[in-house]
Design a protein around this motif. Structure first.
Motif, PDB file in Angstrom:
ATOM      1  N   ASN A  89       0.826  -1.210   0.000  1.00 38.12           N
ATOM      2  CA  ASN A  89       0.000   0.000   0.000  1.00 38.12           C
ATOM      3  C   ASN A  89       0.863   1.265   0.000  1.00 38.12           C
ATOM      4  O   ASN A  89       0.585   2.222  -0.738  1.00 38.12           O
ATOM      5  CB  ASN A  89      -0.925   0.005   1.222  1.00 38.12           C
ATOM      6  N   ASN A 106       0.894   3.785  -3.376  1.00 33.77           N
ATOM      7  CA  ASN A 106       0.287   5.098  -3.124  1.00 33.77           C
ATOM      8  C   ASN A 106       1.333   6.221  -3.198  1.00 33.77           C
ATOM      9  O   ASN A 106       1.074   7.273  -3.802  1.00 33.77           O
ATOM     10  CB  ASN A 106      -0.400   5.109  -1.757  1.00 33.77           C
ATOM     11  N   THR A 107       2.493   6.009  -2.597  1.00 35.25           N
ATOM     12  CA  THR A 107       3.531   7.037  -2.640  1.00 35.25           C
ATOM     13  C   THR A 107       4.056   7.235  -4.059  1.00 35.25           C
ATOM     14  O   THR A 107       4.214   8.368  -4.527  1.00 35.25           O
ATOM     15  CB  THR A 107       4.687   6.657  -1.696  1.00 35.25           C
ATOM     16  N   GLU A 119       1.294   9.043  -6.153  1.00 33.03           N
ATOM     17  CA  GLU A 119       1.017  10.435  -5.781  1.00 33.03           C
ATOM     18  C   GLU A 119       2.196  11.347  -6.082  1.00 33.03           C
ATOM     19  O   GLU A 119       2.011  12.470  -6.570  1.00 33.03           O
ATOM     20  CB  GLU A 119       0.658  10.503  -4.298  1.00 33.03           C
ATOM     21  N   SER A 139      -1.264  -4.779  -4.096  1.00 30.83           N
ATOM     22  CA  SER A 139      -1.962  -3.520  -3.834  1.00 30.83           C
ATOM     23  C   SER A 139      -1.947  -2.706  -5.113  1.00 30.83           C
ATOM     24  O   SER A 139      -1.071  -2.874  -5.968  1.00 30.83           O
ATOM     25  CB  SER A 139      -1.306  -2.749  -2.688  1.00 30.83           C
ATOM     26  N   TYR A 164      -2.957   1.356  -6.864  1.00 30.41           N
ATOM     27  CA  TYR A 164      -3.319   2.771  -6.742  1.00 30.41           C
ATOM     28  C   TYR A 164      -4.111   3.156  -7.982  1.00 30.41           C
ATOM     29  O   TYR A 164      -3.698   2.896  -9.112  1.00 30.41           O
ATOM     30  CB  TYR A 164      -2.048   3.609  -6.634  1.00 30.41           C
TER      31      TYR A 164
END
Length: 524
Positions: free
Chosen positions: A107, A111-112, A115, A138, A140
């Protein structure tokens, strides 16, 4: 910040500073020559080395300010976005070594990465050594349900390309153009299933531990060789963390399996003693209950000839009702104590489900309950006892009916997983649900929340499922309903059984009456 990017920025800055110094020196020389021409008595202005001297002095004076100016411009404007993103991700990758939980690590990574680089989608693909394929840990920009459905086999074109290309970043369009049209279509399908235009393989030495697949937010976006070099550095730092998390995850699974085996052995020992006790008690109690119930029913049938007092009639009805409940308990105990000695045959579970739904259809129609069913894939026959399988379906459906009450929905589903040789049975409802603190108690014997319940239905169901090497679990949220999931490994039908069925042409789900030594309770 990667080394290539730093070198490129340094060269560009030196070139621009040099151009500005030359321009400043040339301008100073021209101005000096013009001033010397106006001053006729300034003979030193005519010297040949004067322009060179002037340019040198100017360059020495303005070099430091120009260098500081361009350093600030590059830092704050020209390379600000890319440098900040690269530096942030590399600092983030150095902190991942402390995270050993695969879900949490995946995750954070997707996500990092998504983004910081302003990407549209990112997915972390990891191996599943149990199924020998690859799944998304996971994602995004994806929904959870869509990501869980993605599976890449070991022999898929994309996995083959990764193993042949090694640690190089793969570009979808570039990779597809190098293949023949059939192979290109298959490879494009793999990229499309991951919603990716680029893919970064994760290698630890020569071990392939996963891949990051991502796509840009804008169709025209692209990455250059400097970006690919950075991706490689980021992948090297991330791959070690992913491999460690995979090892920890596999250790957790192995530990859970060991605990399950230990628990199963302990439970088997307890159940063996309980079975012996249950068999003796059930037989000893069943006969007196039959006699008591029979006498009470005889008196109720003769009430027209012998007028009974109202209180006596109520007492007799209570006797019949309570003996029926006690007899139900003994019946459940007898079924539980039968063990694996029950006769087995080749069964179609979808037909057993249909028979069970037909059995409860009258009650569900009275309560206004909507029942739906779904059969996914072709369900292979199972080698089991028809009464036990029907008991499993009946207990789960009745439990759902009692939870729904009225005006609700019950959904029954059976599907087969060929790769795992597992048949899954799902019974869900829209009932009141089960509080979280009671979920671990629903399979305990004699545990019930109903005043007229026995509390053996789910317990017997669990024991039957375990006899066939399966598992059962429940998921529930108060006010939203419950889901019971049964997983049964497919057991091959013995050849002798198949031939016997062909010879005698036994119907699959025909229920033959079993000989009974003790009299049955009447219909009350």
């Amino acid at each position: 910040m990667n080394l290539f990017l730093k070198k490129r920025r340094r060269v560009v800055k030196k070139i621009m500073v040099g151009v500005c110094l030359f321009a400043a020196g040339s301008l100073a020389s021209v101005l000096f020559a013009a001033a010397a021409a106006r001053w006729k008595h300034a003979s030193w202005g005519a010297l040949p080395f004067a322009p060179v001297l002037i340019m040198t002095v100017v360059c020495l004076l303005v070099y430091k300010p120009l260098d500081l100016l361009f350093t600030r411009l590059f830092k704050d404007y020209f390379f600000k976005k890319k440098s900040y993103a690269h530096m942030t991700l590399m600092n983030f990758a150095s902190d991942l070594a402390l995270i050993l939980d695969l879900g949490e690590l995946a995750n954070l990574v997707v996500n990092t990465f998504g983004e910081v680089l302003c990407l549209k989608t990112v997915a972390l693909l990891v191996p599943n050594r149990v199924r020998n394929d690859y799944e998304i840990a996971s994602a995004y920009g994806w929904s959870v349900s869509d990501a869980k459905r993605i599976r890449l086999r070991e022999d898929s074109p994309l996995i083959g390309l990764i193993r042949s290309e090694g640690a190089h970043t793969l570009v979808r369009d570039r990779a597809v153009r190098t293949l023949a049209w059939q192979d290109a279509n298959r490879l494009a399908h793999d990229f499309d299933s991951l919603r990716a235009g680029w893919l970064i393989p994760l290698f630890v030495k020569s071990e392939f531990v996963g891949a990051m697949a991502f796509s840009a937010a804008r169709p025209e976006a692209s990455f250059d060789e400097g970006d690919f070099h950075f991706f490689r550095e980021f992948a090297d730092a991330t791959a070690k963390c992913v491999r460690n998390a995979l090892f920890v995850s596999e250790l957790k699974v192995a530990n859970e399996e060991l605990q399950d085996v230990q628990s199963h052995l302990l439970q088997s020992t307890k159940l063996a003693a309980i079975e012996q006790l249950a068999t003796g008690l059930a037989h000893e109690i069943h006969n007196p209950l039959t006699i008591i119930s029979g006498k009470a029913q005889v008196l109720l049938l003769q009430k027209d000839r012998n007028r009974l007092d109202q209180r006596i009639e109520e007492v007799l009805k209570t006797i019949v009702k309570q003996t029926k409940r006690a007899a139900d308990i003994t019946r459940k105990l007898l079924m539980f104590s039968q063990g694996s000695g029950a006769p087995k045959e080749s069964l179609k579970l979808e037909q057993v489900l249909e028979d069970t739904i037909a059995l409860v259809s009258y009650q569900t129609s009275l309560d206004g309950i909507e029942m739906t069913r779904k059969i996914v894939n072709a369900i292979p026959p199972v080698y089991a006892n028809v009464h036990e399988m029907r008991e499993v379906f009946l207990n789960l459906i009745l439990n759902a009916v009692q939870s729904v009450g009225s005006k609700g929905k019950i959904h029954c589903e059976i599907h087969y997983q060929p790769q795992n040789q597992v048949i899954e049975i799902l019974i869900s409802d829209t009932g009141c649900g089960i509080p979280e603190d009671r979920l671990d108690k629903v399979f305990n014997p004699f545990y019930t929340t109903r005043s007229d319940g026995v509390g053996l239905g789910l317990f017997v169901t669990k024991q039957i499922v375990h006899r066939y090497g399966g598992s059962i679990r429940v998921e529930s949220r108060p006010g939203q309903g419950s889901l019971f999931l049964v997983r049964l490994p497919r057991e091959e039908v013995p050849a002798s059984t198949v031939s016997a069925q062909k010879s005698f042409a036994w119907p699959l789900l025909k229920e033959e009456p079993l000989p009974r030594e003790e009299p049955e309770l009447g219909d009350f």
